[in-house]
Design a protein around this motif. Structure first.
Motif, mmCIF file in Angstrom:
data_model
loop_
_atom_site.group_PDB
_atom_site.id
_atom_site.type_symbol
_atom_site.label_atom_id
_atom_site.label_comp_id
_atom_site.label_asym_id
_atom_site.label_seq_id
_atom_site.Cartn_x
_atom_site.Cartn_y
_atom_site.Cartn_z
ATOM 1 N N UNK A 418 39.151 -30.413 -2.531
ATOM 2 C CA UNK A 418 39.728 -30.375 -3.873
ATOM 3 C C UNK A 418 40.941 -31.294 -3.989
ATOM 4 N N UNK A 419 40.947 -32.097 -5.015
ATOM 5 C CA UNK A 419 41.980 -33.129 -5.188
ATOM 6 C C UNK A 419 42.573 -33.051 -6.589
ATOM 7 N N UNK A 420 43.876 -32.818 -6.636
ATOM 8 C CA UNK A 420 44.594 -32.858 -7.913
ATOM 9 C C UNK A 420 45.352 -34.174 -7.994
ATOM 10 N N UNK A 421 45.176 -34.874 -9.089
ATOM 11 C CA UNK A 421 45.900 -36.130 -9.291
ATOM 12 C C UNK A 421 47.361 -35.858 -9.661
ATOM 13 N N UNK A 422 48.225 -36.797 -9.310
ATOM 14 C CA UNK A 422 49.587 -36.816 -9.858
ATOM 15 C C UNK A 422 50.566 -35.808 -9.286
ATOM 16 N N UNK A 423 50.116 -34.958 -8.374
ATOM 17 C CA UNK A 423 50.977 -33.894 -7.850
ATOM 18 C C UNK A 423 50.666 -33.653 -6.384
ATOM 19 N N UNK A 464 47.679 -36.275 -18.175
ATOM 20 C CA UNK A 464 46.389 -35.597 -18.131
ATOM 21 C C UNK A 464 45.786 -36.014 -16.798
ATOM 22 N N UNK A 465 45.601 -35.045 -15.933
ATOM 23 C CA UNK A 465 45.290 -35.335 -14.536
ATOM 24 C C UNK A 465 43.983 -34.690 -14.128
ATOM 25 N N UNK A 466 43.147 -35.432 -13.458
ATOM 26 C CA UNK A 466 41.922 -34.844 -12.927
ATOM 27 C C UNK A 466 42.251 -33.855 -11.824
ATOM 28 N N UNK A 467 41.471 -32.805 -11.755
ATOM 29 C CA UNK A 467 41.574 -31.814 -10.688
ATOM 30 C C UNK A 467 40.134 -31.550 -10.263
ATOM 31 N N UNK A 468 39.692 -32.327 -9.277
ATOM 32 C CA UNK A 468 38.242 -32.364 -9.036
ATOM 33 C C UNK A 468 37.885 -32.322 -7.562
ATOM 34 N N UNK A 469 36.590 -32.211 -7.335
ATOM 35 C CA UNK A 469 36.082 -32.244 -5.977
ATOM 36 C C UNK A 469 35.974 -33.703 -5.545
ATOM 37 N N UNK A 470 36.491 -34.004 -4.339
ATOM 38 C CA UNK A 470 36.440 -35.390 -3.856
ATOM 39 C C UNK A 470 35.195 -35.669 -3.027
ATOM 40 N N UNK A 480 34.461 -31.211 -12.048
ATOM 41 C CA UNK A 480 35.648 -31.876 -12.561
ATOM 42 C C UNK A 480 36.330 -30.980 -13.567
ATOM 43 N N UNK A 481 37.605 -30.731 -13.347
ATOM 44 C CA UNK A 481 38.421 -30.118 -14.392
ATOM 45 C C UNK A 481 39.660 -31.006 -14.543
#
Ligand code: C2O
Ligand code: CU
Length: 503
Positions: A418-423, A464-470, A480-481
């Motif tokens: 799981x990968x959250x962008x920007x944080x 607005x940041x993706x929080x998705x499976x890599x 993808x959320x």
């Protein structure tokens, strides 16, 4: 006596039955289709979480928060506003040209992508605090490209997500990325347009930010692990990476897993795990006889000591490839894969987090499951997020300053990176067991089947940041959320004329 005219003819009954079954299916199918152009803001449903709002607007009691999206256009900001100081000159300038190209890997021709003629592309290096400016030109990637700076918490407009933070750069097009490399560490860049085939095909490279104070190890090397069409490589070559070092010299190996699945790393001797996902471990101890898992997208900086007496030692990146360190020409047998794993839940020593996750202002759930249904009009057994299928997934809404705790639970029967962008997220607990080691900061978290994680972060990077499976195959299947800050909007559209396809 029954009037025959009122009887439903026998032949109609099966038809009615069929309709009774097909109508809801048809509705589900219809509902799963994605419009030919849409805003990510219209995807799914807002999830404001549970808790007590961070800032200004009252409501200082627990319970479910009300949607409080300011509709006032004046207060609405755009992702394109989130940029690095435009007046500040760049410290590091890089020109990158992307091409669709046939790669030669171990004598095999593999269709793929290059950056400045090679895959991986050139390594970008900067010192902490420097402003990096990357000028991208897409020479021949037909589907268009973007560049995402995986693990760097860049301003949102620089995040490189096609259809969310920019339009895909078409053939002949250009885009300039500017951001301050404010954290030292090992990162990487990759396309975030049609990302599953483009990343698998090698549209990627490494990005290293060195600390102001310099690094302690006299020798350092980057090792990008990537599998091209079934061929395992390090830095684009299907062979071991040899690193000459004097006996006893300390070597920092910056390992990046750019594949879709987890990778085990281990060494013939002992090592210290200096950093994970670009964050230094506090007081990393010497480890031997243990492997470490690098989830998809993750990085690990290992410190090893070159052996004495003309020998070399191996750091295995899976069984197939290794970084061989020591006397030139020296080698060592492949060390057996340790049966036990280094557990980052209790590795290193505790240190202050810089915020208090004990009283979060938002709490979210990210429950990963699997269920039958339709995604993009196709029937199947798909990944679900909080029970919903793409695109009807949660849009996690935060306010700047929120202390966010997220409970991730994986009931899907398969592991997910799981990968959250920007944080950056800090792991509080796994399967209910609290973390006791060094703060375990990640941007890419391996959530194995059946596991739960409690993670925390501070909402300090509006966007607005993706929080998705890599596992980018899973992402393309709808895992993808997004996380968005209240009052933000994007002028970009998924699909549409720019044909933006972030996954
Ligand atoms: Cu490595 Cu959404 O990305
Ligand atoms: Cu996944």
């Amino acid at each position: 006596m029954i009037n025959n005219a009122w009887r439903i003819p026998k032949v109609i009954l099966p038809i009615l039955g069929t309709v009774a079954i097909l109508a809801p299916l048809a509705w589900l199918w219809q509902a799963s289709r994605v419009p030919s152009v849409y805003s990510v803001m219209d995807m799914g449903y807002p999830d404001h979480g549970v808790g007590t709002p961070a800032a200004t607007s009252g409501g200082g009691h627990g319970g479910h928060m009300q949607g409080s999206m300011p509709d006032d256009p004046v207060s609405r900001r755009l992702v394109t506003d989130m940029v690095a100081d435009p007046a500040r000159p760049a410290d590091v300038r890089v020109d990158l040209v992307t091409r669709q190209q046939t790669l030669t890997i171990a004598g095999h021709s593999v269709p793929g992508f290059t950056v400045n003629g090679t895959s991986p592309g050139p390594e970008i290096r900067a010192r902490q605090g420097e402003l990096i400016e990357v000028h991208l030109r897409n020479e021949s990637v037909a589907d268009g490209v973007t560049l995402h700076w995986h693990g760097l918490d860049v301003p949102n407009a620089m995040d490189g997500v096609a259809g969310v933070t920019q339009d895909a750069v078409p053939v002949g097009g250009e885009f300039t990325y500017r951001f301050v490399a404010d954290r030292a560490g090992t990162y990487w860049y990759h396309s975030h347009q049609v990302s599953n085939p483009q990343v698998a095909g090698g549209l990627l490279g490494s990005l290293v930010v060195t600390p102001k104070s310099g690094i302690a190890q006299p020798v350092e090397v980057s090792a990008i692990a990537h599998t091209y069409n079934g061929l395992r490589t390090i830095n684009g070559k299907a062979e071991d990476l040899r690193v000459p070092a004097e006996p006893g010299q300390r070597v920092r190996v910056r390992i990046t897993n750019t594949d879709n699945g987890p990778m085990k790393i281990w060494s013939g001797g002992s090592y210290r795990l200096l950093a994970i996902d670009g964050t230094e471990v506090n007081r990393p101890t010497e480890v031997s006889g243990r492997s470490a898992t690098l989830t998809a997208g993750a990085r690990a900086d290992l410190e090893v000591k070159a052996p004495d007496g003309g020998q070399a030692m191996r750091v295995q990146l899976s069984k197939a490839t290794a970084v061989v360190i020591g006397a030139p020409g020296g080698d060592a047998p492949v060390p057996p894969q340790p049966a036990t794993e280094l557990d980052l839940l209790n590795y290193g020593s505790p240190a202050p987090l810089g915020f208090n996750p004990v009283h979060p202002t938002r709490q979210f759930e990210y429950r990963i499951g699997r269920r039958p249904g339709f995604v993009r009009g196709r029937p199947g057994v798909w990944w679900s997020i909080n029970g919903r299928l793409f695109p009807h997934v949660p849009m996690y809404v935060v306010r700047e300053g929120d202390v966010v705790v997220m409970h991730i639970a994986n009931h899907s029967g398969e592991g997910h990176p799981m990968h959250l962008h920007g944080h950056h997220l800090v792991v509080l607990a796994r399967n209910g067991v609290a973390a006791t080691g060094s703060p375990w900061w990640v941007d890419s978290l391996n959530v194995s089947a059946g596991e739960t994680y409690d993670i925390a972060f501070v909402a300090n990077n509006p966007g607005i940041w993706m929080d998705h499976c890599h596992n980018l195959k899973h992402a393309a299947q709808g895992m993808i959320a997004h996380l968005m800050y209240e009052g933000l909007d994007t002028p970009y559209r998924i699909a549409g004329t720019a044909d933006n396809r972030p996954e």
